[in-house]
Design an enzyme around this catalytic site. Structure first.
Site, mmCIF file in Angstrom:
data_model
loop_
_atom_site.group_PDB
_atom_site.id
_atom_site.type_symbol
_atom_site.label_atom_id
_atom_site.label_comp_id
_atom_site.label_asym_id
_atom_site.label_seq_id
_atom_site.Cartn_x
_atom_site.Cartn_y
_atom_site.Cartn_z
ATOM 1 N N ASP A 16 0.752 -1.319 0.110
ATOM 2 C CA ASP A 16 -0.125 -0.086 0.085
ATOM 3 C C ASP A 16 0.765 1.180 -0.029
ATOM 4 O OD1 ASP A 16 -2.463 -1.334 -0.134
ATOM 5 O OD2 ASP A 16 -2.517 -1.514 2.043
ATOM 6 N N VAL A 21 -0.550 2.951 -8.442
ATOM 7 C CA VAL A 21 -0.617 4.322 -9.193
ATOM 8 C C VAL A 21 0.651 4.685 -9.949
ATOM 9 C CG1 VAL A 21 -0.988 6.497 -8.731
ATOM 10 C CG2 VAL A 21 -2.469 5.078 -7.452
ATOM 11 N N LYS A 36 1.255 -7.493 -14.120
ATOM 12 C CA LYS A 36 1.660 -7.985 -12.869
ATOM 13 C C LYS A 36 1.741 -9.466 -12.625
ATOM 14 C CE LYS A 36 0.287 -6.690 -8.133
ATOM 15 N NZ LYS A 36 -0.121 -5.929 -7.142
ATOM 16 N N ARG A 50 -7.635 -2.071 -12.247
ATOM 17 C CA ARG A 50 -7.678 -0.547 -11.756
ATOM 18 C C ARG A 50 -6.872 0.107 -12.753
ATOM 19 N NH1 ARG A 50 -6.385 -3.628 -6.744
ATOM 20 N NH2 ARG A 50 -8.051 -3.439 -5.443
#
Length: 219
Positions: A16, A21, A36, A50
């Site tokens: 996190d 992003v 990923k 996302r």
């Protein structure tokens, strides 16, 4: 000499810290493909989803995960909960004609199985790393320890990207003790969208920075 495709790995100092992003930022700015290889936590949606939503990324610009596990746990345990075991032999870099951004799962020392750490996989790939860290309190210890681990394994680090509100001292202190440049600082964006990411990319001159950093490796 011929140029090889630009390929980098985005790692984090912890979970996190904003890897996804920052990965989206790099995918957009470098016009790269996103991958990923190991995803945990499908019940909460995948990081690939996302990024595709954030950037409206077309299918030819992303690659499917090698492993995707249901629960938001460390990959080794998430795999066991799904009755599986991750095989590092299945994590070979996929063919990709253009730039590739690889986002790891968790931090450097996260186990992928009971005998293989994330950093073992980084050492096998031998790709340059962009290390994502928090901008604020606590980042010095986490980031310097991560840099020390990467240095010990002989893994090249292009630089740091700090995610969060700008900090007056941490960037200079990390450069001083880490011996690695802070490439960028990504502040909180509201709204967080492709336009805001592009604006930050241009303001911080990242196209030029990455071209200069990656030129020796691609020649």
């Amino acid at each position: 000499m011929t140029s090889s495709p630009m390929r980098i790995v985005v790692c984090g100092t912890d979970t996190d810290v904003g890897k996804t992003v920052v990965s989206a930022w790099l995918v957009q700015g470098l016009q790269a493909t996103y991958w990923k290889p190991v995803q945990s936590g499908l019940d909460e949606g995948s990081d690939r989803d996302r990024i595709c939503q954030l950037l409206n990324l077309p299918p030819e610009r992303w690659l499917r995960e090698a492993y995707a596990f249901r629960r938001p746990l460390s990959p080794h345990w998430a795999a066991e909960c799904d009755g599986a075991e991750l095989d590092p032999a299945c994590l070979g870099l996929p063919p990709c004609n253009g730039p590739l951004v690889v986002e790891t799962a968790g931090g450097l020392m996260v186990p992928l199985n009971r005998s293989w750490l994330q950093i073992d996989q980084l050492q096998r790939w031998q790709l340059p790393v962009v290390l994502v860290a928090r901008s604020g309190l606590g980042t010095l210890n986490h980031t310097l320890l991560s840099l020390e681990a990467l240095r010990h394994r002989g893994i090249a680090v292009l630089g740091l990207i700090l995610n969060g509100p700008p900090h007056a001292d941490n960037p200079g202190t990390l450069e001083q003790f880490g011996g690695i440049p802070v490439l960028a600082q990504l502040p909180p964006l509201n709204p967080l969208d492709a336009h805001a990411l592009d604006r930050q990319w241009r303001q911080q001159g990242l196209s030029t920075k990455f071209r200069q950093l990656l030129a020796p490796a691609r020649s």
